[in-house]
Design a protein around this motif. Structure first.
Motif, PDB file in Angstrom:
ATOM      1  N   UNK A 133       0.825  -1.218   0.000  1.00  8.16           N
ATOM      2  CA  UNK A 133       0.000   0.000   0.000  1.00  8.16           C
ATOM      3  C   UNK A 133       0.856   1.263   0.000  1.00  8.16           C
ATOM      4  N   UNK A 134       0.474   2.216  -0.860  1.00  8.28           N
ATOM      5  CA  UNK A 134       1.121   3.521  -0.888  1.00  8.28           C
ATOM      6  C   UNK A 134       2.469   3.568  -1.562  1.00  8.28           C
ATOM      7  N   UNK A 135       2.910   2.476  -2.170  1.00  3.79           N
ATOM      8  CA  UNK A 135       4.242   2.471  -2.786  1.00  3.79           C
ATOM      9  C   UNK A 135       4.162   2.049  -4.246  1.00  3.79           C
ATOM     10  N   UNK A 136       3.891   3.022  -5.124  1.00  2.00           N
ATOM     11  CA  UNK A 136       3.813   2.721  -6.543  1.00  2.00           C
ATOM     12  C   UNK A 136       5.125   2.202  -7.098  1.00  2.00           C
ATOM     13  N   UNK A 137       6.250   2.726  -6.611  1.00  2.00           N
ATOM     14  CA  UNK A 137       7.552   2.310  -7.125  1.00  2.00           C
ATOM     15  C   UNK A 137       7.792   0.833  -6.854  1.00  2.00           C
ATOM     16  N   UNK A 138       7.553   0.399  -5.621  1.00  2.00           N
ATOM     17  CA  UNK A 138       7.764  -1.008  -5.289  1.00  2.00           C
ATOM     18  C   UNK A 138       6.789  -1.900  -6.071  1.00  2.00           C
ATOM     19  N   UNK A 139       5.553  -1.470  -6.204  1.00  2.00           N
ATOM     20  CA  UNK A 139       4.563  -2.274  -6.920  1.00  2.00           C
ATOM     21  C   UNK A 139       4.890  -2.398  -8.407  1.00  2.00           C
ATOM     22  N   UNK A 140       5.454  -1.350  -8.979  1.00  4.10           N
ATOM     23  CA  UNK A 140       5.881  -1.460 -10.387  1.00  4.10           C
ATOM     24  C   UNK A 140       7.064  -2.407 -10.524  1.00  4.10           C
ATOM     25  N   UNK A 141       7.976  -2.387  -9.558  1.00  2.00           N
ATOM     26  CA  UNK A 141       9.085  -3.351  -9.559  1.00  2.00           C
ATOM     27  C   UNK A 141       8.536  -4.772  -9.450  1.00  2.00           C
ATOM     28  N   UNK A 142       7.498  -4.928  -8.640  1.00  4.35           N
ATOM     29  CA  UNK A 142       6.868  -6.242  -8.475  1.00  4.35           C
ATOM     30  C   UNK A 142       6.287  -6.741  -9.793  1.00  4.35           C
ATOM     31  N   UNK A 143       5.639  -5.856 -10.548  1.00  2.00           N
ATOM     32  CA  UNK A 143       5.115  -6.244 -11.860  1.00  2.00           C
ATOM     33  C   UNK A 143       6.227  -6.683 -12.793  1.00  2.00           C
ATOM     34  N   UNK A 144       7.342  -5.947 -12.795  1.00  2.00           N
ATOM     35  CA  UNK A 144       8.491  -6.306 -13.638  1.00  2.00           C
ATOM     36  C   UNK A 144       9.034  -7.680 -13.235  1.00  2.00           C
ATOM     37  N   UNK A 145       9.097  -7.928 -11.944  1.00  2.00           N
ATOM     38  CA  UNK A 145       9.621  -9.202 -11.461  1.00  2.00           C
ATOM     39  C   UNK A 145       8.724 -10.359 -11.901  1.00  2.00           C
ATOM     40  N   UNK A 146       7.409 -10.159 -11.840  1.00  2.00           N
ATOM     41  CA  UNK A 146       6.488 -11.215 -12.268  1.00  2.00           C
ATOM     42  C   UNK A 146       6.645 -11.502 -13.754  1.00  2.00           C
ATOM     43  N   UNK A 147       6.778 -10.456 -14.555  1.00  2.00           N
ATOM     44  CA  UNK A 147       6.983 -10.657 -15.981  1.00  2.00           C
ATOM     45  C   UNK A 147       8.280 -11.422 -16.237  1.00  2.00           C
ATOM     46  N   UNK A 148       9.342 -11.051 -15.520  1.00  2.00           N
ATOM     47  CA  UNK A 148      10.653 -11.680 -15.727  1.00  2.00           C
ATOM     48  C   UNK A 148      10.651 -13.146 -15.299  1.00  2.00           C
ATOM     49  N   UNK A 149      10.037 -13.448 -14.156  1.00  2.00           N
ATOM     50  CA  UNK A 149      10.104 -14.799 -13.607  1.00  2.00           C
ATOM     51  C   UNK A 149       9.031 -15.734 -14.154  1.00  2.00           C
ATOM     52  N   UNK A 150       7.852 -15.184 -14.464  1.00  2.00           N
ATOM     53  CA  UNK A 150       6.723 -16.047 -14.826  1.00  2.00           C
ATOM     54  C   UNK A 150       6.250 -15.884 -16.266  1.00  2.00           C
ATOM     55  N   UNK A 151       6.580 -14.763 -16.907  1.00  2.00           N
ATOM     56  CA  UNK A 151       6.139 -14.507 -18.288  1.00  2.00           C
ATOM     57  C   UNK A 151       4.688 -14.955 -18.481  1.00  2.00           C
ATOM     58  N   UNK A 152       3.719 -14.300 -17.834  1.00  2.00           N
ATOM     59  CA  UNK A 152       2.320 -14.768 -17.872  1.00  2.00           C
ATOM     60  C   UNK A 152       1.799 -14.958 -19.295  1.00  2.00           C
ATOM     61  N   UNK A 153       0.964 -15.968 -19.462  1.00  2.00           N
ATOM     62  CA  UNK A 153       0.305 -16.195 -20.746  1.00  2.00           C
ATOM     63  C   UNK A 153      -0.842 -15.221 -20.935  1.00  2.00           C
ATOM     64  N   UNK A 154      -1.352 -14.674 -19.811  1.00  2.00           N
ATOM     65  CA  UNK A 154      -2.388 -13.647 -19.853  1.00  2.00           C
ATOM     66  C   UNK A 154      -2.486 -13.013 -18.472  1.00  2.00           C
ATOM     67  N   UNK A 155      -3.018 -11.790 -18.442  1.00  2.00           N
ATOM     68  CA  UNK A 155      -3.235 -11.071 -17.194  1.00  2.00           C
ATOM     69  C   UNK A 155      -4.721 -10.736 -17.098  1.00  2.00           C
ATOM     70  N   UNK A 156      -5.321 -11.030 -15.934  1.00  2.00           N
ATOM     71  CA  UNK A 156      -6.737 -10.793 -15.722  1.00  2.00           C
ATOM     72  C   UNK A 156      -6.908  -9.797 -14.576  1.00  2.00           C
ATOM     73  N   UNK A 157      -7.523  -8.655 -14.863  1.00  2.00           N
ATOM     74  CA  UNK A 157      -7.876  -7.710 -13.811  1.00  2.00           C
ATOM     75  C   UNK A 157      -9.155  -8.215 -13.153  1.00  2.00           C
ATOM     76  N   UNK A 158      -9.090  -8.481 -11.852  1.00  2.00           N
ATOM     77  CA  UNK A 158     -10.274  -8.991 -11.166  1.00  2.00           C
ATOM     78  C   UNK A 158     -11.420  -7.998 -11.265  1.00  2.00           C
ATOM     79  N   UNK A 159     -11.081  -6.702 -11.309  1.00  2.00           N
ATOM     80  CA  UNK A 159     -12.095  -5.664 -11.469  1.00  2.00           C
ATOM     81  C   UNK A 159     -11.411  -4.469 -12.125  1.00  2.00           C
ATOM     82  N   UNK A 160     -11.605  -4.311 -13.415  1.00  2.00           N
ATOM     83  CA  UNK A 160     -10.920  -3.236 -14.130  1.00  2.00           C
ATOM     84  C   UNK A 160     -11.319  -1.866 -13.598  1.00  2.00           C
ATOM     85  N   UNK A 161     -12.576  -1.735 -13.135  1.00  2.00           N
ATOM     86  CA  UNK A 161     -13.031  -0.457 -12.618  1.00  2.00           C
ATOM     87  C   UNK A 161     -12.251  -0.090 -11.359  1.00  2.00           C
ATOM     88  N   UNK A 162     -12.093  -1.041 -10.460  1.00  2.00           N
ATOM     89  CA  UNK A 162     -11.341  -0.767  -9.241  1.00  2.00           C
ATOM     90  C   UNK A 162      -9.873  -0.497  -9.554  1.00  2.00           C
TER      91      UNK A 162
END
Length: 416
Positions: A59-88
């Motif tokens: 919570x409250x840390x956009x920088x860390x959360x963006x690093x987390x997204x990069x790490x997931x892409x690097x380690x898992x290379x998702x076949x797809x990404x699903x937003x549980x609620x795009x509005x939220x």
């Protein structure tokens, strides 16, 4: 190696979108896909209990959360990404510092659960009695697929495009078991063989405190609910789950308030339930109970009151009882709702029109005291009203079985 599907959950005060994502993930068992969840800290215990792999947003840390997204892409290379609620997600930058552009790091299809068929002609988002100011900001642009859970979406909708994938919300739809009914009744302290009515609420339904003018309306609805339950208690015991909304001073005989319960305990206690009474037609719990064969009644409201003038949003308004009339007269503002207390009366109208799910539950006006009682009581025992709902359930389940399964949908999306 199984391919990763990343589910991003950003709502930390409600569990509905998480529940929908978990149900979909369960359907991935035995397929070539595996789920990975990115969740708020508040959901850590629940997701761990489900045994699902997950990582936690900061919570409250956009920088860390963006690093987390990069790490997931690097380690898992998702076949797809699903937003549980795009509005939220589109409004989560204030909590997690993330925006839609941050998802460009993923080299795969990006989609969402389209819970309410967004973009339906004639639908407008009425929130707490007003058109939502942010409605013009809502867009599905940039999303390549939509997963439409049924319910609440219409499984018979033939207007959906190739990027829309309707599916059964619940991976397994069976009759609610009653093998431990007597044991559960004993645990709850229920009396004899009296029928049991379940009333379920959620913590997010108390967030109206941010809108002071809404509070009198909410209190009026709680007064009507307490009045209804007082009369229902003459015929049945009542079990209440979630925040305490009624009988706050003392509990009448036969009223059992359990507070918030874990999902496993909730599923267990439903074995003792004869009728479910709710006030939110989009509730996943309502869908689960109705699909499981428990007769369900949804309290809604089409009575609008502003500047002392009351009008109904229905061409055949009911006559109010003396008690209901006093509650209405003493409340300055009323607004229609199908999802208490947010509203969404108009927004959900076209979604329910022609939708066979609307026949699976009994909908009744919150302020129509006599009709509400006359709807609940006949469902407490065998008879034509229970038979009607059972027949509608059979029709609806038949439609669900014709929808594509999770594995088929994922392979179609992954091929985009």
């Amino acid at each position: 190696m199984r391919r990763t599907v990343l589910f991003i959950v950003t709502s930390f005060w409600a569990y509905g979108e998480l529940a929908i994502a978990i149900e979909f993930a369960r359907g991935m068992a035995g397929t070539e896909f595996r789920p990975l969840f990115l969740i708020p800290p508040s959901h850590r215990k629940l997701i761990a209990h489900e045994g699902l792999e997950h990582q936690v947003l900061v919570p409250g840390s956009g920088k860390i959360n963006r690093i987390l997204l990069h790490e997931i892409q690097h380690l898992h290379a998702p076949a797809m990404v699903v937003l549980a609620d795009f509005l939220n997600f589109d409004f989560c930058d204030r909590h997690y510092g993330l925006r839609r552009a941050d998802l460009d790091i993923f080299e795969c299809p990006l989609g969402t659960f389209d819970d309410f068929a967004w973009g339906r002609p004639g639908a407008w988002l009425d929130t707490y009695g007003f058109t939502a100011k942010y409605e013009g900001d809502i867009t599905l642009d940039g999303l390549t697929f939509r997963l439409r859970p049924c319910p609440l979406n219409n499984p018979l909708d033939e207007t959906a495009g190739p990027d829309v994938h309707p599916y059964s919300l619940l991976d397994s739809v069976e009759d609610t078991p009653a093998t431990e009914r007597d044991a559960v009744r004993g645990e709850l302290g229920l009396r004899g063989d009296r029928p049991v009515v379940l009333v379920a609420g959620a913590s997010w339904q108390r967030l109206h405190g941010a809108y002071p003018r809404v509070t009198p309306f909410v209190e009026a609805c709680h007064a009507m609910l307490e009045r209804l339950l007082t009369r229902v208690l003459e015929h049945a015991d009542v079990v209440a789950v979630g925040p305490r909304l009624v009988f706050t001073d003392t509990s009448p005989e036969g009223f059992h308030h359990l507070g918030p319960v874990e999902p496993e305990r909730f599923r267990r206690l439903t074995q003792a339930v004869d009728v479910h009474l709710g006030n939110n037609i989009v509730s996943v719990s309502l869908h689960r109970l109705a699909l499981g064969g428990i007769p369900s009644v949804v309290l809604m409201n089409s009575l609008h009151k502003h500047d002392g003038q009351a009008r109904w949003e229905t061409p055949d308004p009911p006559a109010l009882s003396g008690y209901a009339r006093r509650v209405v007269d003493d409340t300055a503002e009323l607004y229609p709702y199908r999802m208490f207390p947010v509203g969404w009366f108009h927004f959900l109208t076209s979604l329910l029109d022609g939708n066979p799910f609307a026949d699976m539950v009994s909908q009744v006006e919150m302020f129509d005291e006599e009709a509400a009682l006359a709807t609940v009581v006949p469902l407490l025992s065998a008879g034509p009203e229970r038979d009607r709902l059972a027949e509608s359930r059979h029709t609806y389940l038949t439609a669900l079985r014709k929808l594509g399964g999770v594995d088929t949908i994922l392979r179609q999306v992954a091929a985009l």
